[in-house]
Every structure is written in C-alpha cells, then in structure tokens.
Design an enzyme around this catalytic site. Structure first.
Site, PDB file in Angstrom:
ATOM      1  N   GLY A 123     103.989  36.241  40.393  1.00 45.61           N
ATOM      2  CA  GLY A 123     103.279  36.322  39.116  1.00 45.61           C
ATOM      3  C   GLY A 123     104.206  36.565  37.949  1.00 45.61           C
ATOM      4  N   GLU A 137     100.110  43.124  38.557  1.00 46.84           N
ATOM      5  CA  GLU A 137      99.776  42.338  39.738  1.00 46.84           C
ATOM      6  C   GLU A 137      99.734  43.236  40.970  1.00 46.84           C
ATOM      7  OE1 GLU A 137     101.882  38.473  40.243  1.00 46.84           O
ATOM      8  OE2 GLU A 137     102.984  39.554  41.781  1.00 46.84           O
ATOM      9  N   ASN A 150     112.653  34.211  47.287  1.00 45.21           N
ATOM     10  CA  ASN A 150     111.281  34.583  47.611  1.00 45.21           C
ATOM     11  C   ASN A 150     110.261  33.626  47.008  1.00 45.21           C
ATOM     12  OD1 ASN A 150     112.398  36.830  48.901  1.00 45.21           O
ATOM     13  ND2 ASN A 150     112.268  38.059  47.074  1.00 45.21           N
ATOM     14  N   GLY A 195     107.163  44.272  37.849  1.00 47.16           N
ATOM     15  CA  GLY A 195     107.314  43.358  38.978  1.00 47.16           C
ATOM     16  C   GLY A 195     107.558  44.104  40.274  1.00 47.16           C
ATOM     17  N   VAL A 196     107.354  43.399  41.372  1.00 43.56           N
ATOM     18  CA  VAL A 196     107.506  43.971  42.701  1.00 43.56           C
ATOM     19  C   VAL A 196     108.978  44.186  43.050  1.00 43.56           C
ATOM     20  CG1 VAL A 196     107.596  41.729  43.856  1.00 43.56           C
ATOM     21  CG2 VAL A 196     106.760  43.721  45.100  1.00 43.56           C
ATOM     22  N   GLY A 197     109.242  45.145  43.917  1.00 47.65           N
ATOM     23  CA  GLY A 197     110.585  45.341  44.445  1.00 47.65           C
ATOM     24  C   GLY A 197     111.061  46.766  44.284  1.00 47.65           C
ATOM     25  N   SER A 198     112.231  47.022  44.833  1.00 44.12           N
ATOM     26  CA  SER A 198     112.764  48.378  44.799  1.00 44.12           C
ATOM     27  C   SER A 198     113.008  48.827  43.360  1.00 44.12           C
ATOM     28  CB  SER A 198     114.075  48.453  45.582  1.00 44.12           C
ATOM     29  OG  SER A 198     113.823  48.269  46.965  1.00 44.12           O
TER      30      SER A 198
END
Lengths: 490, 490
Positions: free
Chosen positions: B387, B293, B383, B266-269
C-alpha cells in the site's frame, strides 16, 4: 446549484458593488518583487493576462514564484517567462521559452499532480502564498464568476493573503452556467465529496472570497491564447481504431460498463483526435459520459452529435474555433457540461467511484510498462505531468496511447527502459499504438514485454527490442535489464 | 455497525446453520488444477492455512493463479510456493523462496497497489476468479466473521464463483469486535464512502456471501505465521528522532494539524520502531489518530499508553507476542481499533480527506526524489509495493524514511538514479535518514538533489554524490543525469 450573490439569480452585470478598479500596471506594482503569485488558468484558458503582461514590463528586478495548476497562455508562458521575472514556477508549461528556461534551470521548475496542487499550496507547505491573480467574467463584493477554466482557483483564493481579479470582457458572462464550484473542506474534517453523477451540480456558480483580500479589479479584453491542434495523422486515426476495438470488447467484458462508460482523454492533438473519433464508435446504446480534466474540440463534436450524456472537467481547453462554437451557445452546452475545480474534476476518489477508462498519451513507454510523460531522454523537461497521474493511477482501466515512433520512424517510443518514470508499471493496464493493442493486465513484467513488443512496437524497432529482451531474460531477475544498452536507445 | 446474522447480536458460536464441513484435502481436490484462487490474508495474518497446505501436498500437476492483497504466511508463501503449484501470483511476497521463484520467473509474479486490487479482480479484468478461500472465526449461512485481517476479502468473495471458508479455532471469536466491513458498490453508481472519522464504523462485523457459492467449511487450528521484528537499531532510533523533529515543526506549520494529526506508517522493523517511538513525542495536546494499512506492535504501545485516539487499518500485523497481547484483550483494543477492507483502509479519497502524514520506507531513493521500494538494482524483486503507493501518492505530507546505508556503510541507499521507480519525484515531500531531514517541498529537481545529499546521504557517500551532481549539472537539463555513471552505483 447556488447562484451568485447578491440576488441569488443569474449574474446580469460584470461588476456588482463598489470595488476598487485599478489598472494592470498599478496592480503589478502592488505585488512584491519576490512575491508568490497564484494564478487561475488551466488548459491554456482562463488565466490572467493583463497583470502578467504588466509584470513582464515591470522595471524592478522581479524574482517571482508563480503557481498555476495547469497550462496558462502566452502572457505568462512566454512574455512573463522571457522577461526573466519568474524565479520559481509550478506546475505545467507549454512554450519553448518556458521549456528552455526550466532546462537551463534559470527557472526552478517543479512539476506536481493537478489534483493535489491546491491542497499542497493551501495546507501542504509547497509555497508561502502572497497574492492570487484570477480571471473572472463578473465580480462582486466577496465573489467572482470564473471564466473558461477553474483549476485550483478556489484553493488559491483561500490560501493567498491578497486577491487581484482580472475582469475579462471578452469572455462571455454566460460562462457562469458552466461552473460548479465546490471546494472540499479543510482536512481532517473534510467531508466525502457528495458527487454521485458527473453531470450533477453540488456547488455554486461563483468563487467566494474574503472581501478584505481584494486589492483591485483590473479590466481587460485580451482573449485566451487557445490551443491549436494539428489535423489527425494516419497514426492518430489508426490509434483511434485500435482504441475503439479495445473499448468495444471491454464494454462487453465488465458489468461496470453494462449501462454506461465513463471516459477521460488527455490533452493534445492525439487526445483531441481520439475524442473526435469516438463519435464513430458503436457504444451499443450505453450512456457515454466524460469525467476528465479537459474538454477539447473533439468533445464538442460528440455533444453536438447528441452522443455524450454529460461532460465534467476543469477547463474548456478549446481551439479558437472551438471557443467560438462554445461562446455562441454557452447555455446549451452548459446543459451537458460542468466545470469543476481540479481537486474535484481530478479527484482520485471520484475517478475510482465512476470506474473511469482513462486514456492518456506520453513521450514513451518501456517494454515493462513504465511510462515517461515529462522528460525527453529522462532529463529534458517538456510540459509537465498535469493530471495524467491522477487518471493513470485511479482509473479502473488505464490506457496509454501514442504513436510507436517519432520523426517518421527514426525514434522508437517503445523503449527498453524509460529513464524518467511518471507512471509506474503498477499503474497502466493497456498500451495502444498505431500497430495494435497490448492489454498487459495480469501479466508479469517479462510477459508484458513480450506482448508490448509484439503488438505495439514499430516494425523498424521490433527486432532490436526482441534482441534486447532475449539477451536480458537470461538473467535471474523479475525485471531483467542491461542499463547501458538501454541507455543507448535514448 | 450492523452485527452478524442471524440474531443481530454478538456472534456466540463458531458455526451457525447446517453448513457442509469438509476436510482440507477434499476442499483442495475440488479446486481445479488451473484455478484462480483468491485468498484472505494481509500483513502475514488472517490468511487460510489448511487448504494451501493441502494444495501443496496435492498429487496433481497444479498451475494455480493465487491472488491475495497483502502478505500471507508460510503455508502459502513458503509451502505452496515451494511445491511448485503456483504458476501466477499477485501481489505481495515475503519469503526467500517466493522471491527466488519470482526472480527466476518460475512464478509469473505481478505487483499491484493494495487499494485497487479488489476492483481490479472484480471489475478490472486482472484475472478470471474461480474460488475464494478465506479464514474466518465464525460462519453461518451467507456470512462469516473474518479473523486477524480483512484485505480485499469482500471484493474477492463477491468476485469468485465458489467459496471455501477456513474456520480457525485458534483465532478468538472476539475478533468480531474489530471489523467494520464496508465494500463500496459497483462503479459507476458507487457512492462516496460515508466515512468522516477514522474511528467511525459504517459497515458490518461480517462479510456476506451468496450461500450458493459455499462449497465447504474447513476447520483448522493452525496459528498465523506472524511477523518478527528486529530490535530497533541505532539508525532506527536516530531516524525516529529526526522524524519527531520534523513532525513537531510540521504540526506548528499547518492549520490541518491544529487539533489532530493523522499518521500512517509502513510495515517492517523500521516502521514498527517508528510507531513505538511515537509515544516519546510531544503532540502538544493534539489527538493522534492512525489511518493506515497495518497495525504493528508499536501501535499497541501507543494504545496502551493512552496516546492514540483511534486506529484504522486493514490488518493487525503483529508479532506473536503482539498477537498474544491483542488476543488477551480484544474487546478493549476494539474500542479504539477498526479493521476495514483494504479498499477503504487505503482509499485515496479517504487518505486525502484526513490529511494523512504518511511515513514509508523503501529500498533506496535517488537525489531527485524518485523512490524504489520493490526491485534491488532495478531488477530483482524483493517483496512488493503493497500500500506504499496509496499513501505516498495521496497523503497530504509524504515522508520516505530509511537508513542512509546498508551493510554497515558498504552500500548507499541514496543513489544518483533509481533504476526502478515505484514512487515518482512528484509524490514524496520529505526524506528522513539517520543523518537528517530533507524537506524538498517546493524545490526543483536539482535543488532537491542538493538538499538530499547535504542532509540525508551517509558521509561515506556524500562526496561521490556531490561529484556526480556537480558533473551532471553542467548539462542544460531539468533532471541532469549520466546513466552509465549512475548505473555503477547499483
């Protein structure tokens, strides 16, 4: 479709080759006391009966793990459960004994989605499988023809070390005509499932197995403990009317429905009633196709009326009367009906491909569109999630349909907050009760709440729901809530 | 792969043919005040900039519906939001202004899964689309080459009546080498997506459109407002170590991982840190494949180290430094990287096909395994779901990874009950925090709770979580709860 070995033609006998016939007690005795047993069965049909009954009568102190992909009948769900032989169980239950044992946590019950259970068992580390016990109408060396359901049988047979086949002589041999057995290959080299039409056949009429796994064939003549449905209530019929109005408008709206509409209905008395009422609906010359998990009696009516192009499912979840109708004329029904393994029948990619309109019921839904289909009050398990998440998550249009109240208006099924969520606010598009239709597509949570209360809530509860919403909407939040107050609704 | 028209070879210029060049203000003026605008953009890159800025400065009283399939940058998420021009918005947000507007409900925000948004817009009745505004690196009569992300652009371009193309000269023309544009056909005649390997190309390097839809090409040179990541914290690194141990054991466990492992993050730091730490892991000679994704900077490290066989995603969601690295060497990266539309990159059937191990973060998870990834306290939107549900629901092995506490140990991210559920207890298999790993596969809810508290909770909260569980387990229920007490944790 590939026909069964050995001849490549229709299967004409129950038994082919020199297979080890054993009685049920011996087959049961061969199963370790702490074995993980994978069984056939889906929609309360096609499950093994004799071996579970023998296990229920076994003198040993059994601590079995029992895995089936859908609902099984009384021999497992009542007799085996009540015998105390089951320590752990996946993933659907139906009887009051089974519910009670799960809620008392005498059985470690876990509830998984129907589409993915086969992969979870075979590849996903859910359990360490020992033996598969499956019902068949015919068996030979390395193959058998399943009976009234498929479920995750092909995956289970691949995954287990050993196999016991219950050859059930009450299930007609003609059931072979229904099956289309295709098991996707092992990831990551799994190919796309090559199905382009729900009526198409891409597999075989039999399940193949490694002959070395077969420990015995048990002959039996115990019939399925089939579903019973109540007669449609006034609420059911009002829901059917509201759903019909929605579908009629929807077919005009989207080009996906120009030539055909692909429908799915969840199991149960309401689902059965909705399937039955479909025959009253004007589809404007469109093909009506069923791409779902279960075929219930209501769909036989559609088939008999010539209103259904074809039906794909993983189980013929019929009543006793429905089974009699089917058994009297299997080959005619098989021209339009295909039974598939649950990992195909409920496959997310195929539900997407056919643009399915999925219609499922639940225990309750909340004003923001979250759906609870498994745990009353958020805590007490009823049946299981089954395939409802497969269809709710992947259908092009997802409908949640249920009566707005329970117990003659004493309990609202539209609540401020569901304290168990099986289907999230991201998944369901349309809510239907006997009161009306809330099409919440494109709406923010608070807009959804307004429409759901306005169109779906029972008049006895609408004022209280409005009061809740009006108070919490004072908050600066996207999904405003007062948890304590919401809890008082449970 | 099919190359762009007209020559069938590489695209060598920015502009082909006689297209209507307009300035951003004129393009904005051509958009109706209450229009539904579909935009490109995913992972904060590849979104249109000039037209949104012009809309933000438009004197009219705008009430736009704005739809994008993933995160877009400041020109939309800050400038356009703060201008008050957006009345309704789907389906992901990132800035504090956007969050505040959604939580104050000045913008009717609704949050949808990334994989299905294209179909919902084009066929599902989510909105009634007017105009698509997309960023491109080159455009000709009836085609354009997208920039740094794809998202649901092909579906949006098909669905909208009109098209505005922002031709962004700061985005390198070489980005054409990354794209594999395949848009599944219209249901129910949609074919299975013919992808059998994440590195394979099945489409074109451009998006086609009906030339009659093009109202104008706007030239711009505004750069993406790229991601910024914090440096990995000690918790991030401890999570990476715990995840690494789990993955090492998992690769030994299942035959799915005999030759290769397919990962998604997943996205993020945290996700970026986990991607980066992967290069320290011993994969035992297996191919490491990314089917996700977003591609973040951490994956560029893996690519540069020659540790990654290939990567499939819908966006190059890089930092500014990462984008510089990519832009300096696009064609080399494109040998191993493929950008796909989000309905392919996140397709449930493909995630299933490749046996993906999906690793996603969240706001919090509860002791029974429900995950909240969108609403703090169950009410305030952060947010969006993005996905994460696509991968949590369809991965063979689903991992939820996050630090066990927030704010230096003041707030537990392992709670008795999540009051907003984005991923249900049926979906997630393994929880990882800096404290350890809880592999809850095969466990009943209460067994899950024991393991999650034991292995994942922060020591400051473990005693209180045990006290909660010990008290509620006196109930005869499958998922015992005390809602009021659970609410006190929020």
């Amino acid at each position: 479709m590939t026909r069964a070995p050995p001849e490549g033609g229709p299967v004409e006998r129950r038994l082919y080759g020199d297979l080890p016939l054993v009685d049920a007690a011996d087959a049961a005795a061969g199963i370790a006391a702490d074995a993980t047993v994978l069984t056939s069965g889906f929609g309360s049909v096609g499950y093994p009966k004799a071996v579970p009954l023998a296990l229920a009568e076994d003198d040993r102190d059994l601590e079995l793990t029992v895995v089936h992909s859908g609902n099984v009948g009384e021999e497992i769900d009542v007799d085996l459960v009540e015998s105390g032989a089951i320590a752990r169980r996946f993933s659907y239950q139906f009887s009051s004994s089974a519910r009670a044992a799960s809620n008392r946590r005498e059985i470690a019950f876990s509830d998984r989605d129907a589409s993915s259970l086969g992969d979870e068992v075979q590849y996903g580390g859910l359990v360490d499988p020992d033996v598969a016990v499956v019902e068949a109408v015919a068996v030979g060396e390395g193959w058998f023809v399943p009976s009234t359901s498929l479920g995750q049988v092909p995956a289970f047979v691949d995954a287990a070390d050993e196999l016991v086949v219950e050859l059930n002589r009450t299930q007609p041999l003609e059931l072979q005509a229904l099956h289309d057995v295709y098991r996707p290959g092992k990831p990551p080299d799994r190919e796309p499932i090559p199905l382009t039409d729900p009526g198409e056949r891409i597999g075989t009429n039999h399940v193949s197995f490694d002959p070395g796994k077969l420990v015995g064939v048990v002959e039996t003549d115990i019939a399925d403990s089939t579903y019973t449905f109540r007669d449609p209530t006034d609420d059911d019929l009002a829901i059917a009317t509201n759903l019909g109005s929605f579908l009629a408008a929807e077919m005009e709206r989207s080009p996906v429905f120009d030539d055909a509409i692909h429908l799915q209905f969840g199991v149960g008395s309401l689902g059965n009633a909705l399937m039955g009422e479909l025959k009253e609906l004007d589809f404007g010359g469109r093909d009506v196709v069923y791409f779902g998990e279960l075929i219930q009696d209501g769909l036989l009516d559609m088939l008999d009326a010539g209103r259904l192009e074809c039906a794909s499912a993983t189980s013929m979840a019929l009543t006793e009367a429905g089974q009699e109708r089917l058994f009297a004329d299997v080959e005619r029904y098989a021209e339009e009906v295909v039974l598939r393994p649950a990992d195909v029948a409920n496959h997310p990619g195929l539900i997407d491909q056919f643009g399915v309109v999925g219609v499922n019921s639940a225990i309750e839904f909340d004003i923001y569109g979250n759906v609870n289909s498994t745990h009353v009050g958020g805590t007490r398990m009823i049946n299981g999630v089954g395939g409802s998440a497969d269809f709710n998550r992947n259908s092009l249009v997802t409908v949640c349909a249920l009566p707005s109240s329970l117990k003659g208006g004493d309990v609202s099924r539209v609540v401020p907050m569901t304290f168990h969520v099986d289907h999230t606010e991201h998944d369901v598009d349309v809510f239907v009760t006997e009161q009306g239709v809330a099409d919440v597509r494109g709406l923010s949570p608070v807009e959804r709440a307004e429409l759901i209360i306005e169109n779906c809530a029972h008049p006895s509860f609408a004022d209280d729901l409005w009061a809740y919403l009006d108070d919490v909407r004072e908050q600066d939040s996207h999904v405003p809530h007062d948890v304590e107050r919401a809890a008082a609704w449970q």
